[in-house]
Write a protein that holds these residues in place. Structure first.
Motif, mmCIF file in Angstrom:
data_model
loop_
_atom_site.group_PDB
_atom_site.id
_atom_site.type_symbol
_atom_site.label_atom_id
_atom_site.label_comp_id
_atom_site.label_asym_id
_atom_site.label_seq_id
_atom_site.Cartn_x
_atom_site.Cartn_y
_atom_site.Cartn_z
ATOM 1 N N UNK A 69 -52.011 27.874 20.680
ATOM 2 C CA UNK A 69 -52.002 28.697 21.892
ATOM 3 C C UNK A 69 -53.122 28.201 22.808
ATOM 4 N N UNK A 70 -52.796 27.449 23.858
ATOM 5 C CA UNK A 70 -53.824 26.773 24.665
ATOM 6 C C UNK A 70 -54.888 27.704 25.252
ATOM 7 N N UNK A 71 -54.476 28.821 25.862
ATOM 8 C CA UNK A 71 -55.469 29.653 26.555
ATOM 9 C C UNK A 71 -56.401 30.380 25.590
ATOM 10 N N UNK A 72 -56.001 30.511 24.340
ATOM 11 C CA UNK A 72 -56.856 31.121 23.328
ATOM 12 C C UNK A 72 -57.715 30.091 22.608
ATOM 13 N N UNK A 73 -57.342 28.812 22.750
ATOM 14 C CA UNK A 73 -58.010 27.729 22.009
ATOM 15 C C UNK A 73 -58.014 28.048 20.518
ATOM 16 N N UNK A 74 -56.855 28.467 20.040
ATOM 17 C CA UNK A 74 -56.696 28.825 18.633
ATOM 18 C C UNK A 74 -55.336 28.377 18.143
ATOM 19 N N UNK A 75 -55.228 28.269 16.838
ATOM 20 C CA UNK A 75 -53.948 28.006 16.195
ATOM 21 C C UNK A 75 -53.681 29.127 15.194
ATOM 22 N N UNK A 76 -52.418 29.504 15.106
ATOM 23 C CA UNK A 76 -51.991 30.506 14.129
ATOM 24 C C UNK A 76 -50.887 29.913 13.263
ATOM 25 N N UNK A 77 -50.842 30.362 12.035
ATOM 26 C CA UNK A 77 -49.707 30.059 11.182
ATOM 27 C C UNK A 77 -48.822 31.286 11.149
ATOM 28 N N UNK A 78 -47.514 31.096 11.351
ATOM 29 C CA UNK A 78 -46.549 32.193 11.364
ATOM 30 C C UNK A 78 -45.517 31.934 10.263
ATOM 31 N N UNK A 79 -45.266 32.942 9.451
ATOM 32 C CA UNK A 79 -44.338 32.786 8.340
ATOM 33 C C UNK A 79 -43.723 34.135 7.984
ATOM 34 N N UNK A 80 -42.436 34.244 7.645
ATOM 35 C CA UNK A 80 -41.475 33.162 7.531
ATOM 36 C C UNK A 80 -40.426 33.387 8.606
ATOM 37 N N UNK A 81 -40.358 32.474 9.561
ATOM 38 C CA UNK A 81 -39.402 32.618 10.637
ATOM 39 C C UNK A 81 -38.225 31.676 10.538
ATOM 40 N N UNK A 82 -38.001 31.104 9.341
ATOM 41 C CA UNK A 82 -36.953 30.104 9.272
ATOM 42 C C UNK A 82 -36.142 30.017 7.995
ATOM 43 N N UNK A 83 -36.502 30.774 6.961
ATOM 44 C CA UNK A 83 -35.825 30.581 5.680
ATOM 45 C C UNK A 83 -35.213 31.859 5.113
ATOM 46 N N UNK A 84 -36.022 32.879 4.893
ATOM 47 C CA UNK A 84 -35.564 34.072 4.177
ATOM 48 C C UNK A 84 -35.324 35.204 5.176
#
Length: 299
Positions: free
Chosen positions: A131-146
């Protein structure tokens, strides 16, 4: 935790990792093939291309790519998936990547009881979002399998995400079990699950929930609301209650903020790059970079 994908690649360079062996399933898909070639040229991978050889060669020729690449011909999707999984079983691949093949056809071979490469009870998708304006990265799970994970599957989803966080250098990641509110709602099963999961003893992670997303990602809001939890807007991992909310949250993080994303599937013997049909070339490249990092950590 790293702030962006530039830092991720810088860390790869600093660690001087050896090239990872990547196998691309049904490599006759332009965007996936070009992303693999790009990462190969940066020196991070040694690819094997599986699929329709004439079509693969045609794409390479159209883009004037003269590099000598290992190609294994396959006449069908099933054959391509089987050969790719076989490469992993034989130690000839550290990363598995989806090309022009249905996800279900690839995963069918991954989880095959006799010849598959499942390594954990749960296979889950982990998205790393910048997220550019926050200068942070997040991990998001699970949005693709279960679609709707049960209690035990949620445990596996958390464990897979924590493994990725450890590989990124986060010794004790903060895991937020995202909900509509920070109070347990007895009428919502996901809320009850989150409370029970947060009460477990977690050795290498701080797991808290249910918690609203504003408290999970904003220290200002956590202070304003006088929230007394262990997570004060500094969550590293956002665990969603179902695939719908996870898919939406990930796409909001990119489409509404000009953010960037990488996505991998954890739970097999090697990380699986499994991006959607709408994924950009950059997203495929970022996903391979993340997989290189995870693969290097596991070796």
């Amino acid at each position: 935790m790293i702030k962006n994908f530039v830092e991720l690649e810088t860390l790869l360079i600093r660690n001087k990792i050896k090239p990872r062996k990547l196998v691309l399933v049904n490599a006759h898909e332009e965007a996936s093939l070009l992303s693999v070639v790009e990462i190969m040229k940066r020196g991070y991978i040694e690819p094997t291309l599986i699929g329709n050889e004439p079509q693969i060669l045609a794409i390479l020729e159209a883009h004037k790519i003269r590099d000598v690449l290992k190609i294994i011909h396959a006449d069908s999707d099933k054959e391509a998936a089987f050969k790719a999984v076989e490469c992993v079983r034989d130690g000839d691949a550290d990363i598995l990547m989806k090309g022009f093949i249905q996800t279900s056809d690839l995963l069918r071979e991954v989880v095959n009881r006799d010849t598959g490469i499942r390594n954990q009870p749960v296979l889950s998708h982990v998205a790393l979002v910048e997220i550019p304006y926050l200068e942070r990265m997040f991990m998001i799970t699970d949005g693709g399998m279960i679609p709707y994970p049960n209690f035990e599957q949620k445990i596996g989803i958390i464990e897979n995400a924590v493994h990725v966080a450890h590989a990124l250098g986060v010794a004790v990641p903060k895991v937020a079990l995202v909900d509509a509110a920070e109070h347990t709602n007895p009428h919502i099963q996901a809320s009850l699950d989150s409370e029970k999961i947060s009460q477990k003893t977690w050795k290498d992670a701080t797991v808290e929930g249910p918690i609203s997303i504003d408290l999970a990602v904003s220290s200002t809001i956590a202070t304003t609301k006088k929230y007394a939890g262990k997570i004060q807007g500094d969550a590293n991992i956002l665990v969603v209650p179902d695939i719908i909310s996870g898919n939406i949250l990930g796409k909001v993080g990119t489409l509404f903020t000009e953010g960037k994303m990488a996505g991998i599937v954890q739970g097999a013997k090697v990380p699986i790059v499994l991006t959607s049909r709408g994924s950009t070339l950059d997203e495929k490249i970022n996903s391979i970079l993340l997989s290189c990092f995870i693969g290097n950590e596991e070796s």
